[in-house]
Design a protein around this motif. Structure first.
Motif, PDB file in Angstrom:
ATOM      1  N   VAL A 166     -26.393  23.705 -21.091  1.00 14.50           N
ATOM      2  CA  VAL A 166     -25.554  23.597 -22.286  1.00 14.50           C
ATOM      3  C   VAL A 166     -26.348  22.913 -23.388  1.00 14.50           C
ATOM      4  O   VAL A 166     -27.301  22.181 -23.129  1.00 14.50           O
ATOM      5  CB  VAL A 166     -24.255  22.799 -22.028  1.00 14.50           C
ATOM      6  CG1 VAL A 166     -23.304  23.577 -21.161  1.00 14.50           C
ATOM      7  CG2 VAL A 166     -24.552  21.441 -21.431  1.00 14.50           C
ATOM      8  N   GLY A 167     -25.921  23.154 -24.628  1.00 13.15           N
ATOM      9  CA  GLY A 167     -26.471  22.418 -25.750  1.00 13.15           C
ATOM     10  C   GLY A 167     -25.910  21.012 -25.758  1.00 13.15           C
ATOM     11  O   GLY A 167     -24.829  20.749 -25.223  1.00 13.15           O
ATOM     12  N   SER A 168     -26.658  20.095 -26.366  1.00 13.04           N
ATOM     13  CA  SER A 168     -26.246  18.698 -26.314  1.00 13.04           C
ATOM     14  C   SER A 168     -25.001  18.428 -27.123  1.00 13.04           C
ATOM     15  O   SER A 168     -24.170  17.603 -26.758  1.00 13.04           O
ATOM     16  CB  SER A 168     -27.371  17.786 -26.804  1.00 13.04           C
ATOM     17  OG  SER A 168     -27.631  18.045 -28.167  1.00 13.04           O
ATOM     18  N   ARG A 169     -24.867  19.102 -28.256  1.00 14.47           N
ATOM     19  CA  ARG A 169     -23.676  18.892 -29.076  1.00 14.47           C
ATOM     20  C   ARG A 169     -23.522  20.087 -29.995  1.00 14.47           C
ATOM     21  O   ARG A 169     -24.032  20.111 -31.098  1.00 14.47           O
ATOM     22  CB  ARG A 169     -23.779  17.601 -29.874  1.00 14.47           C
ATOM     23  CG  ARG A 169     -22.427  17.142 -30.381  1.00 14.47           C
ATOM     24  CD  ARG A 169     -22.454  15.676 -30.772  1.00 14.47           C
ATOM     25  NE  ARG A 169     -21.128  15.230 -31.161  1.00 14.47           N
ATOM     26  CZ  ARG A 169     -20.167  14.873 -30.311  1.00 14.47           C
ATOM     27  NH1 ARG A 169     -20.389  14.931 -29.031  1.00 14.47           N
ATOM     28  NH2 ARG A 169     -18.994  14.483 -30.746  1.00 14.47           N
ATOM     29  N   GLY A 170     -22.771  21.069 -29.544  1.00 18.27           N
ATOM     30  CA  GLY A 170     -22.640  22.289 -30.319  1.00 18.27           C
ATOM     31  C   GLY A 170     -21.286  22.411 -30.975  1.00 18.27           C
ATOM     32  O   GLY A 170     -20.255  22.446 -30.320  1.00 18.27           O
ATOM     33  N   VAL A 178     -27.730  20.281 -13.789  1.00 21.39           N
ATOM     34  CA  VAL A 178     -27.324  20.527 -15.171  1.00 21.39           C
ATOM     35  C   VAL A 178     -28.492  20.222 -16.112  1.00 21.39           C
ATOM     36  O   VAL A 178     -29.144  19.178 -15.974  1.00 21.39           O
ATOM     37  CB  VAL A 178     -26.114  19.650 -15.564  1.00 21.39           C
ATOM     38  CG1 VAL A 178     -25.757  19.842 -17.040  1.00 21.39           C
ATOM     39  CG2 VAL A 178     -24.917  19.964 -14.674  1.00 21.39           C
ATOM     40  N   ALA A 179     -28.731  21.120 -17.053  1.00 26.74           N
ATOM     41  CA  ALA A 179     -29.715  20.885 -18.113  1.00 26.74           C
ATOM     42  C   ALA A 179     -28.988  20.758 -19.444  1.00 26.74           C
ATOM     43  O   ALA A 179     -28.157  21.603 -19.792  1.00 26.74           O
ATOM     44  CB  ALA A 179     -30.720  22.032 -18.187  1.00 26.74           C
ATOM     45  N   VAL A 180     -29.269  19.681 -20.159  1.00 29.86           N
ATOM     46  CA  VAL A 180     -28.682  19.443 -21.475  1.00 29.86           C
ATOM     47  C   VAL A 180     -29.806  19.559 -22.497  1.00 29.86           C
ATOM     48  O   VAL A 180     -30.779  18.811 -22.440  1.00 29.86           O
ATOM     49  CB  VAL A 180     -28.006  18.067 -21.554  1.00 29.86           C
ATOM     50  CG1 VAL A 180     -27.382  17.860 -22.922  1.00 29.86           C
ATOM     51  CG2 VAL A 180     -26.949  17.926 -20.463  1.00 29.86           C
ATOM     52  N   VAL A 181     -29.658  20.509 -23.413  1.00 29.81           N
ATOM     53  CA  VAL A 181     -30.753  20.890 -24.300  1.00 29.81           C
ATOM     54  C   VAL A 181     -30.411  20.570 -25.743  1.00 29.81           C
ATOM     55  O   VAL A 181     -29.311  20.884 -26.215  1.00 29.81           O
ATOM     56  CB  VAL A 181     -31.066  22.403 -24.160  1.00 29.81           C
ATOM     57  CG1 VAL A 181     -32.221  22.807 -25.077  1.00 29.81           C
ATOM     58  CG2 VAL A 181     -31.383  22.740 -22.709  1.00 29.81           C
ATOM     59  N   LYS A 182     -31.357  19.964 -26.427  1.00 28.10           N
ATOM     60  CA  LYS A 182     -31.218  19.706 -27.856  1.00 28.10           C
ATOM     61  C   LYS A 182     -32.181  20.605 -28.616  1.00 28.10           C
ATOM     62  O   LYS A 182     -33.277  20.894 -28.143  1.00 28.10           O
ATOM     63  CB  LYS A 182     -31.535  18.250 -28.174  1.00 28.10           C
ATOM     64  CG  LYS A 182     -30.568  17.259 -27.554  1.00 28.10           C
ATOM     65  CD  LYS A 182     -30.951  15.832 -27.910  1.00 28.10           C
ATOM     66  CE  LYS A 182     -29.983  14.845 -27.282  1.00 28.10           C
ATOM     67  NZ  LYS A 182     -30.336  13.442 -27.586  1.00 28.10           N
ATOM     68  N   ALA A 183     -31.759  21.035 -29.792  1.00 23.93           N
ATOM     69  CA  ALA A 183     -32.647  21.805 -30.656  1.00 23.93           C
ATOM     70  C   ALA A 183     -33.664  20.850 -31.262  1.00 23.93           C
ATOM     71  O   ALA A 183     -33.308  19.852 -31.890  1.00 23.93           O
ATOM     72  CB  ALA A 183     -31.851  22.510 -31.753  1.00 23.93           C
ATOM     73  N   ARG A 184     -34.938  21.139 -31.049  1.00 18.04           N
ATOM     74  CA  ARG A 184     -35.974  20.268 -31.624  1.00 18.04           C
ATOM     75  C   ARG A 184     -35.972  20.398 -33.135  1.00 18.04           C
ATOM     76  O   ARG A 184     -35.787  21.493 -33.665  1.00 18.04           O
ATOM     77  CB  ARG A 184     -37.361  20.635 -31.080  1.00 18.04           C
ATOM     78  CG  ARG A 184     -37.559  20.226 -29.619  1.00 18.04           C
ATOM     79  CD  ARG A 184     -39.012  20.370 -29.228  1.00 18.04           C
ATOM     80  NE  ARG A 184     -39.244  20.005 -27.841  1.00 18.04           N
ATOM     81  CZ  ARG A 184     -39.500  18.787 -27.414  1.00 18.04           C
ATOM     82  NH1 ARG A 184     -39.531  17.801 -28.294  1.00 18.04           N
ATOM     83  NH2 ARG A 184     -39.712  18.550 -26.141  1.00 18.04           N
ATOM     84  N   PRO A 185     -36.182  19.277 -33.855  1.00 18.00           N
ATOM     85  CA  PRO A 185     -36.166  19.331 -35.322  1.00 18.00           C
ATOM     86  C   PRO A 185     -37.333  20.156 -35.837  1.00 18.00           C
ATOM     87  O   PRO A 185     -38.329  20.326 -35.177  1.00 18.00           O
ATOM     88  CB  PRO A 185     -36.299  17.855 -35.721  1.00 18.00           C
ATOM     89  CG  PRO A 185     -36.922  17.176 -34.550  1.00 18.00           C
ATOM     90  CD  PRO A 185     -36.415  17.922 -33.336  1.00 18.00           C
TER      91      PRO A 185
END
Length: 289
Positions: free
Chosen positions: A254-258, A282-289
């Motif tokens: 999942v995304g970290s905060r979508g 579970v993998a929690v993924v953030k979009a890198r800046p």
């Protein structure tokens, strides 16, 4: 890219059995991705002066050091000494791991489980790393299912974080040779009063969302042609549906905060729920800046 430029997979080691599962997961990830592995162990408290030291505390620190040394030895045996670095230090584990994550490709930690039927126990370290790490965080759980399916489930909602999560899922599927199930959940009567639904409106909205899912993942399907994938539109709460699907998966992403393309889906709460209740890693993924 030189060896020195490759971001490592960082794995946190402690005294728990679950951290050993995390080590195994991290080793396989580093091997399949062709990146270095960094083994990090943090003793929560610096040892007091010897004359004031508590015997149990000294024994605990010694056991942790042995666990660290064994983890490093195992990783080097699997990946080669040149591909493994290590750090044994004192301090706050969460703070150290979050700092390590700034230069990491991925951070891997273990989870603790009360029983086969209870939720994962998320300690302060796991919660802090998921919340504050700059890279994706994988929380490894030893599956309690009798025959868990080797597939990846990923939630999608149209946000940048969700897009990053879907890409992460396809990358993992390529490395591991497993299929991906892309799931978009919605609650139609949570968006519009059912009285306002005219004939055919619900069907049209369903079709629009199904088309959107296919269009959204089409570039990744083209980029990763060997990955088998399905796209599913599900009526229900995202946390509930992904948790249920975790019973038949080896990894949920999942995304970290979508909170993006379709209003009403907050993957921050979804990720927290999955970390406590998912039946697989579970993998929690953030979009890198």
């Amino acid at each position: 890219m030189t060896d020195g430029d490759r971001r490592p997979v960082v794995v946190g080691i402690d005294e728990t059995t679950e951290s050993q599962a995390a080590l195994g997961w991290a080793v396989e990830k580093a091997r399949s991705a062709g990146v270095p592995l960094r083994v990090v162990t943090v003793d929560p408290a610096a040892p007091p002066p010897l004359e004031l030291a508590d015997s149990d505390a000294v024994a605990s620190s010694a056991a942790l050091r042995q666990r660290h040394d064994a983890a490093v030895e195992y990783a080097q045996g699997q990946l080669g000494r040149e591909n493994v670095s290590a750090r044994l230090t004192t301090g706050r584990p969460a703070k150290v791991l979050v700092a390590e994550a700034r230069q990491a490709e991925l951070l891997v930690v273990g989870s603790r489980v009360r029983s086969a039927t209870s939720a994962i126990v998320m300690g302060s370290v796991g919660a802090a790393t998921v919340a504050h790490a700059a890279c994706p965080v994988v929380v490894v759980r030893i599956s309690t299912e009798i025959a868990p399916a080797d597939r990846i489930v990923v939630g999608i909602d149209g946000s940048h974080q969700s897009d990053a999560a879907v890409r992460f899922a396809f990358e993992q599927a390529t490395e591991r040779g497993v299929p991906v199930a892309v799931v978009h959940c919605w609650q139609p009567y949570g968006y519009v009063d059912p009285i306002r639904w005219e004939h055919g409106v619900l069907e049209a909205e369903q079709q629009r969302r199904q088309d959107w899912i296919r269009q959204n993942i089409a570039p990744l399907a083209k980029e990763f042609p060997d990955v088998e994938h399905t796209a599913e539109l599900v009526e229900g709460h995202t946390s509930t549906e992904l948790t249920e699907r975790s019973r038949r998966a080896s990894l949920v992403v999942v995304g970290s905060r979508g909170h993006g393309g379709f209003a009403g889906l907050l993957l921050g709460s979804v990720s927290q729920n999955l970390l406590h209740h998912a039946r697989c890693t579970v993998a929690v993924v953030k979009a890198r800046p």
